[in-house]
Design a protein around this motif. Structure first.
Motif, PDB file in Angstrom:
ATOM      1  N   PRO A 110       0.825  -1.219   0.000  1.00  0.00           N
ATOM      2  CA  PRO A 110       0.000   0.000   0.000  1.00  0.00           C
ATOM      3  C   PRO A 110       0.856   1.263   0.000  1.00  0.00           C
ATOM      4  CG  PRO A 110      -0.670  -1.501   1.741  1.00  0.00           C
ATOM      5  CD  PRO A 110       0.624  -2.018   1.217  1.00  0.00           C
ATOM      6  N   SER A 111       0.353   2.300  -0.654  1.00  0.00           N
ATOM      7  CA  SER A 111       1.121   3.544  -0.707  1.00  0.00           C
ATOM      8  C   SER A 111       1.282   4.181   0.678  1.00  0.00           C
ATOM      9  CB  SER A 111       0.491   4.520  -1.692  1.00  0.00           C
ATOM     10  OG  SER A 111      -0.887   4.600  -1.481  1.00  0.00           O
ATOM     11  N   VAL A 112       0.306   3.975   1.572  1.00  0.00           N
ATOM     12  CA  VAL A 112       0.454   4.539   2.931  1.00  0.00           C
ATOM     13  C   VAL A 112       1.651   3.904   3.624  1.00  0.00           C
ATOM     14  CG1 VAL A 112      -0.825   5.208   4.990  1.00  0.00           C
ATOM     15  CG2 VAL A 112      -2.037   4.178   3.079  1.00  0.00           C
ATOM     16  N   THR A 113       1.771   2.596   3.472  1.00  0.00           N
ATOM     17  CA  THR A 113       2.895   1.895   4.097  1.00  0.00           C
ATOM     18  C   THR A 113       4.209   2.403   3.529  1.00  0.00           C
ATOM     19  OG1 THR A 113       1.411   0.006   4.057  1.00  0.00           O
ATOM     20  CG2 THR A 113       3.681  -0.422   4.733  1.00  0.00           C
ATOM     21  N   GLN A 114       4.257   2.565   2.206  1.00  0.00           N
ATOM     22  CA  GLN A 114       5.489   3.062   1.575  1.00  0.00           C
ATOM     23  C   GLN A 114       5.821   4.463   2.075  1.00  0.00           C
ATOM     24  OE1 GLN A 114       4.513   2.894  -2.564  1.00  0.00           O
ATOM     25  NE2 GLN A 114       4.183   0.681  -2.510  1.00  0.00           N
ATOM     26  N   LEU A 115       4.805   5.319   2.135  1.00  0.00           N
ATOM     27  CA  LEU A 115       5.030   6.692   2.597  1.00  0.00           C
ATOM     28  C   LEU A 115       5.613   6.682   4.003  1.00  0.00           C
ATOM     29  CD1 LEU A 115       4.547   9.821   2.350  1.00  0.00           C
ATOM     30  CD2 LEU A 115       2.310   9.419   3.376  1.00  0.00           C
ATOM     31  N   MET A 116       5.046   5.858   4.875  1.00  0.00           N
ATOM     32  CA  MET A 116       5.512   5.830   6.255  1.00  0.00           C
ATOM     33  C   MET A 116       6.909   5.239   6.371  1.00  0.00           C
ATOM     34  SD  MET A 116       1.985   5.108   8.288  1.00  0.00           S
ATOM     35  CE  MET A 116       2.654   5.476   9.883  1.00  0.00           C
ATOM     36  N   ILE A 117       7.195   4.215   5.574  1.00  0.00           N
ATOM     37  CA  ILE A 117       8.539   3.630   5.596  1.00  0.00           C
ATOM     38  C   ILE A 117       9.558   4.667   5.116  1.00  0.00           C
ATOM     39  CG2 ILE A 117      10.070   1.911   4.511  1.00  0.00           C
ATOM     40  CD1 ILE A 117       7.716  -0.046   4.594  1.00  0.00           C
ATOM     41  N   ILE A 118       9.231   5.349   4.019  1.00  0.00           N
ATOM     42  CA  ILE A 118      10.184   6.330   3.488  1.00  0.00           C
ATOM     43  C   ILE A 118      10.378   7.476   4.478  1.00  0.00           C
ATOM     44  CG2 ILE A 118      10.495   8.074   1.660  1.00  0.00           C
ATOM     45  CD1 ILE A 118       9.405   5.913  -0.249  1.00  0.00           C
ATOM     46  N   GLY A 164      -1.284  13.265   5.703  1.00  0.00           N
ATOM     47  CA  GLY A 164      -1.534  13.535   7.118  1.00  0.00           C
ATOM     48  C   GLY A 164      -0.853  12.493   8.005  1.00  0.00           C
ATOM     49  N   TYR A 165      -0.626  11.316   7.471  1.00  0.00           N
ATOM     50  CA  TYR A 165       0.046  10.241   8.219  1.00  0.00           C
ATOM     51  C   TYR A 165       1.462  10.613   8.631  1.00  0.00           C
ATOM     52  CZ  TYR A 165      -3.410   6.537   7.692  1.00  0.00           C
ATOM     53  OH  TYR A 165      -4.535   5.771   7.794  1.00  0.00           O
ATOM     54  N   VAL A 166       2.088  11.526   7.887  1.00  0.00           N
ATOM     55  CA  VAL A 166       3.436  11.938   8.279  1.00  0.00           C
ATOM     56  C   VAL A 166       3.426  13.408   8.726  1.00  0.00           C
ATOM     57  CG1 VAL A 166       4.607  10.213   6.862  1.00  0.00           C
ATOM     58  CG2 VAL A 166       4.143  12.460   5.899  1.00  0.00           C
ATOM     59  N   PHE A 210       9.625   7.575   7.933  1.00  0.00           N
ATOM     60  CA  PHE A 210      10.094   7.241   9.282  1.00  0.00           C
ATOM     61  C   PHE A 210      11.310   6.325   9.319  1.00  0.00           C
ATOM     62  CE2 PHE A 210       5.569   8.285  10.059  1.00  0.00           C
ATOM     63  CZ  PHE A 210       5.776   9.333  10.938  1.00  0.00           C
ATOM     64  N   VAL A 211      11.598   5.651   8.204  1.00  0.00           N
ATOM     65  CA  VAL A 211      12.742   4.734   8.200  1.00  0.00           C
ATOM     66  C   VAL A 211      13.854   5.270   7.302  1.00  0.00           C
ATOM     67  CG1 VAL A 211      13.527   2.372   7.793  1.00  0.00           C
ATOM     68  CG2 VAL A 211      11.197   2.781   8.631  1.00  0.00           C
ATOM     69  N   VAL A 212      13.557   5.374   6.014  1.00  0.00           N
ATOM     70  CA  VAL A 212      14.604   5.742   5.055  1.00  0.00           C
ATOM     71  C   VAL A 212      15.127   7.160   5.296  1.00  0.00           C
ATOM     72  CG1 VAL A 212      15.170   5.952   2.604  1.00  0.00           C
ATOM     73  CG2 VAL A 212      13.563   4.192   3.357  1.00  0.00           C
ATOM     74  N   PHE A 213      14.189   8.110   5.466  1.00  0.00           N
ATOM     75  CA  PHE A 213      14.609   9.501   5.649  1.00  0.00           C
ATOM     76  C   PHE A 213      14.563   9.934   7.117  1.00  0.00           C
ATOM     77  CE2 PHE A 213      13.902   9.495   1.126  1.00  0.00           C
ATOM     78  CZ  PHE A 213      14.760  10.456   0.628  1.00  0.00           C
ATOM     79  N   ALA A 214      14.613   8.942   8.007  1.00  0.00           N
ATOM     80  CA  ALA A 214      14.453   9.240   9.441  1.00  0.00           C
ATOM     81  C   ALA A 214      15.443  10.285   9.931  1.00  0.00           C
ATOM     82  CB  ALA A 214      14.580   7.960  10.251  1.00  0.00           C
ATOM     83  N   SER A 215      16.692  10.206   9.443  1.00  0.00           N
ATOM     84  CA  SER A 215      17.693  11.128   9.968  1.00  0.00           C
ATOM     85  C   SER A 215      18.007  12.263   9.007  1.00  0.00           C
ATOM     86  CB  SER A 215      18.968  10.352  10.298  1.00  0.00           C
ATOM     87  OG  SER A 215      19.361   9.637   9.152  1.00  0.00           O
ATOM     88  N   VAL A 216      17.219  12.371   7.941  1.00  0.00           N
ATOM     89  CA  VAL A 216      17.456  13.452   6.970  1.00  0.00           C
ATOM     90  C   VAL A 216      16.546  14.628   7.302  1.00  0.00           C
ATOM     91  CG1 VAL A 216      17.479  14.045   4.524  1.00  0.00           C
ATOM     92  CG2 VAL A 216      18.011  11.719   5.232  1.00  0.00           C
ATOM     93  N   ARG A 217      17.137  15.813   7.415  1.00  0.00           N
ATOM     94  CA  ARG A 217      16.347  16.984   7.816  1.00  0.00           C
ATOM     95  C   ARG A 217      15.850  17.777   6.612  1.00  0.00           C
ATOM     96  NH1 ARG A 217      15.349  16.226  12.134  1.00  0.00           N
ATOM     97  NH2 ARG A 217      16.692  15.400  13.767  1.00  0.00           N
ATOM     98  N   TRP A 218      15.146  17.146   5.729  1.00  0.00           N
ATOM     99  CA  TRP A 218      14.566  17.854   4.586  1.00  0.00           C
ATOM    100  C   TRP A 218      13.144  18.249   4.933  1.00  0.00           C
ATOM    101  CZ3 TRP A 218      16.103  14.437  -0.246  1.00  0.00           C
ATOM    102  CH2 TRP A 218      17.499  14.544  -0.433  1.00  0.00           C
ATOM    103  N   PRO A 219      12.602  19.250   4.228  1.00  0.00           N
ATOM    104  CA  PRO A 219      11.194  19.594   4.472  1.00  0.00           C
ATOM    105  C   PRO A 219      10.316  18.352   4.267  1.00  0.00           C
ATOM    106  CG  PRO A 219      12.219  21.218   3.044  1.00  0.00           C
ATOM    107  CD  PRO A 219      13.223  20.126   3.227  1.00  0.00           C
ATOM    108  N   LYS A 220       9.332  18.231   5.137  1.00  0.00           N
ATOM    109  CA  LYS A 220       8.435  17.068   5.080  1.00  0.00           C
ATOM    110  C   LYS A 220       7.840  16.855   3.700  1.00  0.00           C
ATOM    111  CE  LYS A 220       6.715  16.973   9.761  1.00  0.00           C
ATOM    112  NZ  LYS A 220       5.569  17.041  10.636  1.00  0.00           N
ATOM    113  N   TRP A 221       7.423  17.981   3.080  1.00  0.00           N
ATOM    114  CA  TRP A 221       6.694  17.820   1.822  1.00  0.00           C
ATOM    115  C   TRP A 221       7.587  17.240   0.727  1.00  0.00           C
ATOM    116  CZ3 TRP A 221       7.700  20.158  -2.873  1.00  0.00           C
ATOM    117  CH2 TRP A 221       8.574  21.249  -2.859  1.00  0.00           C
TER     118      TRP A 221
END
Ligand code: ARG
Length: 218
Positions: free
Chosen positions: A65-73, A162-164, A75-86
């Motif tokens: 699901p795209s929601v799962t992918q969005l959350m993985i990207i 909204g999930y992120v 909260f996991v992949v970009f967890a330590s990257v300080r880019w704008p959320k959008w």
């Protein structure tokens, strides 16, 4: 109605949400088309490794699901990257869309008669020149309506940002609903804004499509 509209004017949040939705969708559609073309080339290549990469990409992205992918990207992949959320959200949607676009592109290119490739090759063009100079320009016309569809799906799909923690149109509507204890106006307002946005886009894309078809004598 008056409680939220006149006293607090929270409805402005919906207007602000449009900016987020539009930003995320526009960047995502560009990323999606780039990835889509690349993956389509991989999928059609005779190179085993590229083909495997393309197949795995399409399978994994379409299979989750795209929601799962969005959350993985986010909260996991970009967890330590300080880019704008959008931007991170746009990357996630671009990656998701790329898988669907790759199939659109593949189908579009394969819909062009083999004789076109043969003609190009017998004129002395190499495989790459034939693809880019002869097949792709014709395929674009067939691909375009499906790409427009994908763009529309993508805009609506961003309603999960909204999930992120992004305040897009959907999240703003939801926020107004919870803070005013009114459901009707905020949610119908949300729907109307998405509808108008997509209607305007459809009208604009229709014009582009007509221009593309001008050279067709049918
Ligand atoms: N919501 C579905 C999913 O989770 C549909 C995604 C469709 N996306 C697209 N770009 N066509 O995967």
């Amino acid at each position: 109605f008056s409680r939220c509209f006149i006293e607090e004017n929270r409805y402005m949040m919906l207007i602000d949400g449009i900016g987020v939705t539009v930003k995320v969708s526009l960047v995502a559609v560009v990323i999606g088309i780039l990835i889509g073309f690349l993956i389509a080339m991989c999928n059609m290549s005779s190179n085993k490794i590229l083909k495997t990469i393309g197949t795995i990409y399409t399978d994994v992205i379409r299979g989750t699901p795209s929601v799962t992918q969005l959350m993985i990207i986010y909260f996991v992949v970009f967890a330590s990257v300080r880019w704008p959320k959008w931007i991170i959200a746009a990357i996630a949607f671009g990656i998701n869309s790329g898988a669907y676009v790759s199939e659109i592109v593949r189908a579009g290119i394969q819909s062009i008669d083999k004789g076109q490739t043969e003609a190009g090759r017998s004129l002395g063009l190499n495989a790459r020149q034939t693809l880019m100079g002869i097949v792709v320009p014709q395929a674009i016309k067939n691909i375009f309506p499906a790409l427009c569809n994908e763009f529309i799906v993508l805009i609506k799909e961003t309603a999960i940002v909204g999930y992120v923690g992004l305040m897009d149109i959907q999240k703003a509507g939801d926020f107004i609903k919870s803070s005013t204890f009114l459901a009707f106006m905020p949610l119908i307002g949300t729907a109307v804004i998405y509808y108008v946005l997509i209607k305007l886009l459809t009208l604009a894309l229709k014009r582009v499509e007509n221009t593309l078809r001008k050279s067709d004598v049918r």
